[in-house]
Design a protein around this motif. Sequence first.
Motif, PDB file in Angstrom:
ATOM      1  N   VAL A  21      -1.752  -3.718   4.703  1.00 32.57           N
ATOM      2  CA  VAL A  21      -1.567  -3.546   3.249  1.00 32.57           C
ATOM      3  C   VAL A  21      -0.212  -4.102   2.820  1.00 32.57           C
ATOM      4  O   VAL A  21      -0.102  -4.871   1.846  1.00 32.57           O
ATOM      5  CB  VAL A  21      -1.685  -2.050   2.887  1.00 32.57           C
ATOM      6  CG1 VAL A  21      -1.308  -1.832   1.423  1.00 32.57           C
ATOM      7  CG2 VAL A  21      -3.092  -1.551   3.149  1.00 32.57           C
ATOM      8  N   SER A  22       0.814  -3.742   3.551  1.00 37.44           N
ATOM      9  CA  SER A  22       2.158  -4.218   3.218  1.00 37.44           C
ATOM     10  C   SER A  22       2.246  -5.738   3.339  1.00 37.44           C
ATOM     11  O   SER A  22       2.876  -6.411   2.513  1.00 37.44           O
ATOM     12  CB  SER A  22       3.184  -3.562   4.149  1.00 37.44           C
ATOM     13  OG  SER A  22       3.143  -2.163   4.044  1.00 37.44           O
ATOM     14  N   PHE A  23       1.573  -6.317   4.356  1.00 37.90           N
ATOM     15  CA  PHE A  23       1.630  -7.761   4.565  1.00 37.90           C
ATOM     16  C   PHE A  23       0.949  -8.503   3.420  1.00 37.90           C
ATOM     17  O   PHE A  23       1.472  -9.507   2.914  1.00 37.90           O
ATOM     18  CB  PHE A  23       0.966  -8.102   5.902  1.00 37.90           C
ATOM     19  CG  PHE A  23       0.895  -9.577   6.179  1.00 37.90           C
ATOM     20  CD1 PHE A  23      -0.286 -10.284   5.992  1.00 37.90           C
ATOM     21  CD2 PHE A  23       2.014 -10.263   6.607  1.00 37.90           C
ATOM     22  CE1 PHE A  23      -0.347 -11.638   6.242  1.00 37.90           C
ATOM     23  CE2 PHE A  23       1.968 -11.629   6.852  1.00 37.90           C
ATOM     24  CZ  PHE A  23       0.782 -12.316   6.672  1.00 37.90           C
ATOM     25  N   THR A 171      -3.128 -13.058  -6.430  1.00 39.63           N
ATOM     26  CA  THR A 171      -2.303 -11.857  -6.300  1.00 39.63           C
ATOM     27  C   THR A 171      -3.059 -10.608  -6.730  1.00 39.63           C
ATOM     28  O   THR A 171      -2.992  -9.557  -6.067  1.00 39.63           O
ATOM     29  CB  THR A 171      -1.030 -12.007  -7.145  1.00 39.63           C
ATOM     30  OG1 THR A 171      -0.327 -13.174  -6.722  1.00 39.63           O
ATOM     31  CG2 THR A 171      -0.125 -10.797  -6.987  1.00 39.63           C
ATOM     32  N   ASN A 172      -3.805 -10.722  -7.812  1.00 41.42           N
ATOM     33  CA  ASN A 172      -4.595  -9.572  -8.267  1.00 41.42           C
ATOM     34  C   ASN A 172      -5.635  -9.162  -7.237  1.00 41.42           C
ATOM     35  O   ASN A 172      -5.851  -7.964  -6.987  1.00 41.42           O
ATOM     36  CB  ASN A 172      -5.263  -9.895  -9.602  1.00 41.42           C
ATOM     37  CG  ASN A 172      -4.261 -10.008 -10.737  1.00 41.42           C
ATOM     38  OD1 ASN A 172      -3.195  -9.394 -10.688  1.00 41.42           O
ATOM     39  ND2 ASN A 172      -4.586 -10.791 -11.762  1.00 41.42           N
ATOM     40  N   GLY A 178      -5.311  -4.525  -1.235  1.00 44.63           N
ATOM     41  CA  GLY A 178      -4.290  -3.604  -0.727  1.00 44.63           C
ATOM     42  C   GLY A 178      -4.562  -2.170  -1.134  1.00 44.63           C
ATOM     43  O   GLY A 178      -4.400  -1.241  -0.336  1.00 44.63           O
ATOM     44  N   VAL A 179      -5.003  -1.982  -2.418  1.00 48.69           N
ATOM     45  CA  VAL A 179      -5.332  -0.635  -2.890  1.00 48.69           C
ATOM     46  C   VAL A 179      -6.501  -0.065  -2.099  1.00 48.69           C
ATOM     47  O   VAL A 179      -6.497   1.115  -1.695  1.00 48.69           O
ATOM     48  CB  VAL A 179      -5.639  -0.663  -4.400  1.00 48.69           C
ATOM     49  CG1 VAL A 179      -6.186   0.683  -4.865  1.00 48.69           C
ATOM     50  CG2 VAL A 179      -4.384  -1.012  -5.190  1.00 48.69           C
ATOM     51  N   MET A 180      -7.516  -0.926  -1.847  1.00 44.80           N
ATOM     52  CA  MET A 180      -8.675  -0.470  -1.074  1.00 44.80           C
ATOM     53  C   MET A 180      -8.254  -0.070   0.340  1.00 44.80           C
ATOM     54  O   MET A 180      -8.676   0.978   0.857  1.00 44.80           O
ATOM     55  CB  MET A 180      -9.735  -1.567  -1.024  1.00 44.80           C
ATOM     56  CG  MET A 180     -10.422  -1.843  -2.351  1.00 44.80           C
ATOM     57  SD  MET A 180     -11.589  -3.224  -2.253  1.00 44.80           S
ATOM     58  CE  MET A 180     -12.740  -2.575  -1.044  1.00 44.80           C
ATOM     59  N   ILE A 184      -8.582   3.542   2.032  1.00 48.39           N
ATOM     60  CA  ILE A 184      -9.284   3.727   3.305  1.00 48.39           C
ATOM     61  C   ILE A 184      -8.358   4.344   4.353  1.00 48.39           C
ATOM     62  O   ILE A 184      -8.741   5.255   5.096  1.00 48.39           O
ATOM     63  CB  ILE A 184      -9.840   2.370   3.797  1.00 48.39           C
ATOM     64  CG1 ILE A 184     -10.951   1.884   2.864  1.00 48.39           C
ATOM     65  CG2 ILE A 184     -10.362   2.491   5.230  1.00 48.39           C
ATOM     66  CD1 ILE A 184     -11.405   0.465   3.130  1.00 48.39           C
ATOM     67  N   THR A 185      -7.120   3.840   4.416  1.00 47.30           N
ATOM     68  CA  THR A 185      -6.156   4.362   5.388  1.00 47.30           C
ATOM     69  C   THR A 185      -5.846   5.836   5.123  1.00 47.30           C
ATOM     70  O   THR A 185      -5.758   6.647   6.053  1.00 47.30           O
ATOM     71  CB  THR A 185      -4.861   3.539   5.333  1.00 47.30           C
ATOM     72  OG1 THR A 185      -5.151   2.163   5.540  1.00 47.30           O
ATOM     73  CG2 THR A 185      -3.883   3.993   6.403  1.00 47.30           C
TER      74      THR A 185
END
Length: 471
Positions: A21-23, A171-172, A178-180, A184-185
């Motif tokens: 996600v961060s990457f 980016t969007n 990333g939100v997904m 999930i995480t």
Amino acid sequence: MKIRTKLFIFIPIIVLLLNLVSFFIFESGKKVQESYNLMIDKIYIYKQISNETDKNLRFLSSYIIYQDSKNYKLLINHKEKLKHLKNQLIKQSVKKNNELIIENYYYTLNSFLEEEDSITNSLIQKNYSNYVEQYKEVEKIASFIKEDSQNLVDIELNTYYPIYNNVVKYTNSMNKLGVMLFIITTIMSIVFAIWLSRSIILPINKLIYMAKQIGKGNFEVGPFTTSSKDEVGILGEIFNEMMHNLKILMSKNLEIVEKDRLVKELELKALQSQINPHFLFNTLNVISKLAYIEGAEQTSDLTISTSNLLRYNLRKLDEAVTISDEILNAKEYFSIQKARFRDRVSFEINVDDECLEQLIPCLSIQPLLENAFIHGIEHMENGAVIGLEIKKSTDVIVITVYDNGRGMTEEVKYSLLNTTNTLHEKRKSTGLGTINVFKRLELYYGKEDIVKIESKINEGTKIILTIPCSS
């Protein structure tokens, strides 16, 4: 699966997803920033070139009018800046659709700089015939540069706008991904935490309940059962084994208690068949009074000492007494032995008064004096000495029982100091053995360095007791 294995598998997975996600967020932001920086750098160069062209033209006009060194230096300085910007323009990446425009723009800058150099050279050489026409040409070229700079800015904006839109869309999408991944995480972390805690907490709570029941004396609580083979399961198996061994031990203890009860009953019956101690003391007192009436004072004193000694020896051995009581008992014992040995033995006593009220286990001194009589000076015909010295030193009391008798070997000394020795002493004494006295002192004070023996063959023996002062 062991708890350690579970942690080593699931925690790295969660950390990896969080890193992904961060990457993604970092990469999307990086691409937008790079695209934006590239566009801004190009536009900034075009605007700088346009501004520096105006400054060059202005300082060239001032130099033509005044022809002084100050304006000349300013002109040269800004001319160098313009050359530097021209070199930066070459290093910029050029797209195919504006390649020709950039090339014309570059040559226009060269023409401007060449015409400017030509004017300054003519003025330096004082050739005033052509510089007016040349200055008009420079103004014309400067206007072309300004127009080309604005056109290039417009072209860059038009070129990068679709690219910028694509980057924003990318980016969007990365942000949504990333939100997904974050959701999930988070869900996986919560599920894993609940699963791991349940696999640990529930069995442990069951073990705690069983331990409390056993603590209350309920050994009928069922065995611990679990389907997991992790550390908690192993702990449960050990707990079941411990509970089984505890049941066996309790049954054995109950058997021992029952045997002890039977033995106590037998001892009580045996005691009931013996002479009542009070009857014995009363009889000794009657004998003492009768001997005193008949004029046998020594016999009377000896009878009283024997009665006091027996009465003291019948005390409970687990009771603590004062050193003063122990000294009185030792004197009674010595008076009895004095009647036997007469002038063959003398008794020395040296006691600090501040030690008299200190507590000590009952029958701690008299057995040591008896040991000195039996094993030390019994064979001596005269000159025998037995002594008792009690001194206080800082926070301890030192009790020394000494004699000048036959002494003892190192083997005998070792056997006396070894309180774990299971061999019985030869029982010629009237009460406790020496080893039992040492062992009781160690148990009473909780220390193992209380007793010290100094002895040499035919030079006597010293038994030194170092006990803590009671507060």
